[in-house]
Structure formats: structure tokens, C-alpha cells
Design an enzyme around this catalytic site. Sequence first.
Site, short mmCIF file in Angstrom:
data_model
loop_
_atom_site.label_atom_id
_atom_site.label_comp_id
_atom_site.label_asym_id
_atom_site.label_seq_id
_atom_site.Cartn_x
_atom_site.Cartn_y
_atom_site.Cartn_z
N GLY A 104 -15.72 -47.48 -14.35
CA GLY A 104 -17.18 -47.44 -14.44
C GLY A 104 -17.81 -46.17 -13.88
N GLY A 108 -12.69 -42.92 -17.64
CA GLY A 108 -12.11 -43.25 -18.95
C GLY A 108 -12.59 -42.27 -20.01
CE1 TYR A 144 -9.55 -44.92 -26.35
CE2 TYR A 144 -8.80 -47.16 -26.74
CZ TYR A 144 -8.67 -45.96 -26.09
OH TYR A 144 -7.67 -45.78 -25.17
#
Length: 166
Positions: A104, A108, A144
Site C-alpha cells: 500500500g 508494487g 494489473y
Amino acid sequence: MSSESDLVIEPLNQHHKRAAFFCGIETLDRYLKRQANQDIKRRVSRVFVVRSRQDRTRVMGYYTLSTLSIDLSVLPEKLAKKLPKNPIPAALIGRLAVNLYAQGKGIGKMLLSNAIKRTLAVGTEFAIYAVVVDAINEEAESFYMQYGFAHLASEGKRLFLALKSF
Ligand SMILES: CC(C)(COP(=O)(O)OP(=O)(O)OC[C@H]1O[C@@H](n2cnc3c(N)ncnc32)[C@H](O)[C@@H]1OP(=O)(O)O)[C@@H](O)C(=O)NCCC(=O)NCCS
């Protein structure tokens, strides 16, 4: 948000404490602990780790990169009709995970962007049409898809991003 300048992304090495990695999905934790080194040695995958600049041992996240061919039949028709009738070269991000404590914070996204940049760099010497990802579950799929990845037909949770736009 983590700033990229506080972080280092580097190939998995012996300083990284793989055993302490916990992202919440057991298969992704186990891969780093048990499989990653073997895959690197056998040249079937490269594994990149993100860590803070201050701590070279704690793994904040990782991703894997290898290559694959995409069958033309699994690409959307409007793309497939512009391509030769051969298997299409692609890069595969087989796994991507962020340690639970670091989730978070933009890591990522940073790992994904790093994998794409790395692919684009290699792509100046070896033709690579797209980046493919294997999403582990529906949450990962939506992670994604927000970056433009779309499903490959009949390939389960395998998604792709054509690199033509870069
Ligand atoms: C999915 C995962 C990689 C995301 O990493 P992260 O560092 O927590 O995500 P980030 O902080 O970079 O988030 C980037 C964006 O993705 C969104 N996002 C994060 N996790 C998401 C999820 N599971 N589903 C959909 N969107 C997600 C964030 O809201 C953020 O959007 P914003 O830029 O509009 O704010 C991480 O939660 C993880 O490792 N989960 C367990 C393993 C996993 O599912 N891996 C997926 C690939 S196999």
C-alpha cells in the site's frame, strides 16, 4: 508513498533474508524461500528484489522475469491480424509480491514499472512484443488491469500489455 531514491532494486543475492518474506500468499513466499535460487542457477528465471537503501537484508518485495512465446490465437483479433503468423516473443513477470508490512506504499507499482523498464531495455537488442503477467487471484488481476493489462484468451489469469505504446 515510498520514494524510488530510498529504495534499491537489485538481483536476488545472498544478503537478502528470504526466510523472513511474508506477503500473505503462501505460494509466493515459498517461491522466494525455496525455488528462486534454483531457478536463477538453472537460468530459467531472473529474480529482482526491492530493499531500502539502509538495509540490504530485508526484502520489501520481488518479481521474476523470464521469456515466453505467445500463440497468436490468444491475442485479441485486432492485434493478431497485424502480426506475422508465428509465436510472438514476450517477457513474463511470473511472480510479483510485496512484503505485507510494505504493501500500500507504491512498491508494487514501482516493481511493475521497473520490470517493464528492464524489458524495454532488453527489447532494444531482442524483439519483445509484450509483457505477460500471471495474476495469482482476482485482486492481482485488478492490480494489473489498472495499468492497461488485458486478458489473453483461454489463458486463465494470464494478462498482457503490448509494448507498442512505449
Ligand atoms: C498486489 C500487490 C503486489 C500490490 O502491491 P502494493 O505495493 O501493495 O501496491 P501499490 O501500493 O503499489 O499500489 C499501486 C496501486 O494499485 C492499487 N492496488 C494495490 N493492491 C491492489 C489490489 N490487490 N487490487 C487492485 N488494486 C490494488 C493501489 O490502490 C494503488 O492504486 P493508486 O496508484 O491509484 O493509489 C501486493 O498487495 C501483494 O504483494 N499482494 C500479495 C501478492 C499478490 O497478490 N501478487 C500479485 C501478483 S501475482
